[in-house]
Motif scaffolding. Structure first.
Motif, PDB file in Angstrom:
ATOM      1  N   UNK A  22      13.217  20.140   0.899  1.00  0.00           N
ATOM      2  CA  UNK A  22      12.814  19.460  -0.335  1.00  0.00           C
ATOM      3  C   UNK A  22      14.042  19.018  -1.111  1.00  0.00           C
ATOM      4  N   UNK A  23      13.843  18.059  -2.011  1.00  0.00           N
ATOM      5  CA  UNK A  23      14.918  17.581  -2.873  1.00  0.00           C
ATOM      6  C   UNK A  23      15.410  18.679  -3.800  1.00  0.00           C
ATOM      7  N   UNK A  24      14.520  19.572  -4.200  1.00  0.00           N
ATOM      8  CA  UNK A  24      14.880  20.636  -5.152  1.00  0.00           C
ATOM      9  C   UNK A  24      16.019  21.506  -4.647  1.00  0.00           C
ATOM     10  N   UNK A  25      16.207  21.585  -3.332  1.00  0.00           N
ATOM     11  CA  UNK A  25      17.245  22.447  -2.770  1.00  0.00           C
ATOM     12  C   UNK A  25      18.662  21.987  -3.135  1.00  0.00           C
ATOM     13  N   UNK A  26      18.829  20.707  -3.425  1.00  0.00           N
ATOM     14  CA  UNK A  26      20.177  20.208  -3.733  1.00  0.00           C
ATOM     15  C   UNK A  26      20.208  19.360  -5.006  1.00  0.00           C
ATOM     16  N   UNK A  27      19.138  19.378  -5.775  1.00  0.00           N
ATOM     17  CA  UNK A  27      19.028  18.532  -6.968  1.00  0.00           C
ATOM     18  C   UNK A  27      20.160  18.753  -7.964  1.00  0.00           C
ATOM     19  N   UNK A  28      20.672  19.965  -8.045  1.00  0.00           N
ATOM     20  CA  UNK A  28      21.721  20.281  -9.013  1.00  0.00           C
ATOM     21  C   UNK A  28      23.089  20.459  -8.372  1.00  0.00           C
TER      22      UNK A  28
ATOM     23  N   UNK B  50       0.814  -1.204   0.000  1.00  0.00           N
ATOM     24  CA  UNK B  50       0.000   0.000   0.000  1.00  0.00           C
ATOM     25  C   UNK B  50       0.854   1.263   0.000  1.00  0.00           C
ATOM     26  N   UNK B  51       2.124   1.143   0.426  1.00  0.00           N
ATOM     27  CA  UNK B  51       3.039   2.278   0.395  1.00  0.00           C
ATOM     28  C   UNK B  51       4.441   1.811   0.024  1.00  0.00           C
ATOM     29  N   UNK B  52       5.200   2.732  -0.550  1.00  0.00           N
ATOM     30  CA  UNK B  52       6.647   2.579  -0.693  1.00  0.00           C
ATOM     31  C   UNK B  52       7.285   3.590   0.247  1.00  0.00           C
ATOM     32  N   UNK B  53       8.342   3.186   0.940  1.00  0.00           N
ATOM     33  CA  UNK B  53       9.018   4.078   1.882  1.00  0.00           C
ATOM     34  C   UNK B  53      10.414   4.373   1.342  1.00  0.00           C
ATOM     35  N   UNK B  54      10.655   5.634   1.024  1.00  0.00           N
ATOM     36  CA  UNK B  54      11.904   6.073   0.430  1.00  0.00           C
ATOM     37  C   UNK B  54      12.805   6.670   1.510  1.00  0.00           C
ATOM     38  N   UNK B  55      14.038   6.179   1.585  1.00  0.00           N
ATOM     39  CA  UNK B  55      15.039   6.759   2.481  1.00  0.00           C
ATOM     40  C   UNK B  55      15.953   7.620   1.624  1.00  0.00           C
ATOM     41  N   UNK B  56      15.787   8.941   1.713  1.00  0.00           N
ATOM     42  CA  UNK B  56      16.526   9.850   0.864  1.00  0.00           C
ATOM     43  C   UNK B  56      17.647  10.560   1.580  1.00  0.00           C
ATOM     44  N   UNK B  57      18.221  11.526   0.901  1.00  0.00           N
ATOM     45  CA  UNK B  57      19.337  12.282   1.448  1.00  0.00           C
ATOM     46  C   UNK B  57      18.906  13.144   2.630  1.00  0.00           C
ATOM     47  N   UNK B  58      17.662  13.658   2.596  1.00  0.00           N
ATOM     48  CA  UNK B  58      17.222  14.588   3.639  1.00  0.00           C
ATOM     49  C   UNK B  58      15.969  14.140   4.378  1.00  0.00           C
ATOM     50  N   UNK B  59      15.337  13.049   3.958  1.00  0.00           N
ATOM     51  CA  UNK B  59      14.061  12.666   4.577  1.00  0.00           C
ATOM     52  C   UNK B  59      13.736  11.211   4.303  1.00  0.00           C
TER      53      UNK B  59
END
Length: 365
Positions: free
Chosen positions: A116-122, A78-87
């Motif tokens: 958000x991811x956008x802060x470091x995407x580039x 029912x969900x996917x759980x993403x472990x990202x760089x900031x969250x």
């Protein structure tokens, strides 16, 4: 002695190998799910339910590209759980965010608490950030997460320690946490049939590889260290025993889950015969993957040290006496290690990563 396995099924990888990781199997008691991470989505296939396979796939839009962390799914998909760089973010099938827990940036040179991811995407520096991992408990009620501190709700003066969290799978509430005392480059979880238990292996590059065992009693999370230089591989069906391999991969070590003590050990050198094409003195060692075929029998490979000679080899090991029962002879060539798929099965991924093969002992139903 050779041992012939039974092919349970072959499942085509749902995503194009050019833009996706190799498929893998996540498992819990009575449930196996094929998961594949692509550039923009994650696909989960039920391998055990009615009509298991492609017809039962669920797709989750990814909140950030696949190079920025790891992912798991819940037993019910029912969900996917993403472990990202900031969250850590829980995402539903149509892309809605169920919850998010923000934490310190895994880029060790970055002191920011990103929103958000956008802060470091580039930002090229974040392309090579370290990463944590997550796992969902056997009953689907808990999410275990290894993250970099502090959390977004912590005091601004909080240290940047790494944390192991137990989260409510429904709303993401932090139920408890412990400081791992590590400096990770990456990590992964080892599931246990008991929802209140979980293993965690933490890679620290050249610094070592601490392994932890966690227990949640409904109020408090406790974690004990199994070793400082070992990788946890898999747990037997009853949950009583745990298999590990040290960083040098020289031995398979059988532990008692309660307390973590090593019960028996099997060295590769002197036990596994040299590869038929090996004419030198190359060292033999075990893979970083293995699977329990039943309560007392393990499928372990020497694929990593065999690969330079062509054909890889997998072995049946009796852990009651830590003895080699024989080499597994597949009906067609396989690649890579033998990976645990639960329910007494293991899996291999085709060399071109376009299909996944599930195997079982031939004398098992």
């Amino acid at each position: 002695m050779t041992v012939a396995p039974r092919l349970v099924s072959t499942v085509a990888a749902p995503l194009d190998r050019a833009s996706a990781d190799a498929p893998q199997v996540l498992y819990w008691p009575g449930r196996r799910v094929l998961v594949q991470r692509g550039d923009t989505e994650v696909v989960a296939l039920d391998l055990d339910g009615p009509g298991a396979g492609q017809a039962t796939e669920v797709r989750f839009p990814a909140p950030w590209p696949r190079g920025f962390g790891t992912v798991t799914v819940s037993p019910d998909r029912d969900v996917a759980v993403f472990a990202g760089v900031h969250a850590v973010r829980s995402v539903e099938a149509f892309g809605a965010t169920r919850w998010e827990v923000r934490h310190g940036c895994w880029d060790g040179s970055c002191p920011l608490m990103h929103t958000s991811f956008a802060e470091y995407a580039d930002d090229e520096g974040h392309f090579y950030a370290d990463m944590g991992s997550t796992a969902v408990s056997a009953d689907g009620k808990l999410v275990w997460a290894h993250v970099r501190g502090p959390l977004s709700d912590d005091d601004e003066t909080a240290d940047y320690e790494e944390l192991w969290l137990v989260l409510d799978a429904v709303d993401g509430r932090v139920l408890d946490r412990v400081d791992t005392g590590t400096v990770a480059s990456g990590s992964f979880h080892t599931p246990h049939p008991d929802p209140a238990q979980m293993g965690l292996s933490i890679g620290e590059g050249e610094e070592g590889s601490p392994s932890l065992w966690g227990r949640w009693d409904g109020q408090r999370l406790t974690a004990e260290q199994i070793d400082i230089e070992t990788i946890l591989l898999t747990v037997n069906p009853s949950g009583r025993n745990l298999l590990s391999v040290p960083l040098d991969q020289g031995s398979l070590d059988l532990h008692q889950v309660e307390g973590g003590a090593v019960l028996r050990t099997l060295d590769a050198q002197g036990t596994v015969p040299p590869h038929p094409r090996n004419t030198g003195e190359d060292r033999l060692y075990w893979d970083f993957e293995a699977a329990f075929a039943d309560e007392d029998t393990v499928v372990a490979g020497t694929a990593q040290c065999d690969k330079e000679y062509g054909t890889v080899r997998h072995w049946l090991v009796d852990v009651r006496g830590m003895s080699l029962r024989g080499e597994i002879t597949y009906p067609f060539p396989v690649s890579g290690p033998a990976r645990s798929a639960g329910n007494g099965t293991w899996y291999t991924v085709s060399e071109d990563r376009t299909s996944l093969h599930l195997w079982q002992r031939a004398d098992e139903d």
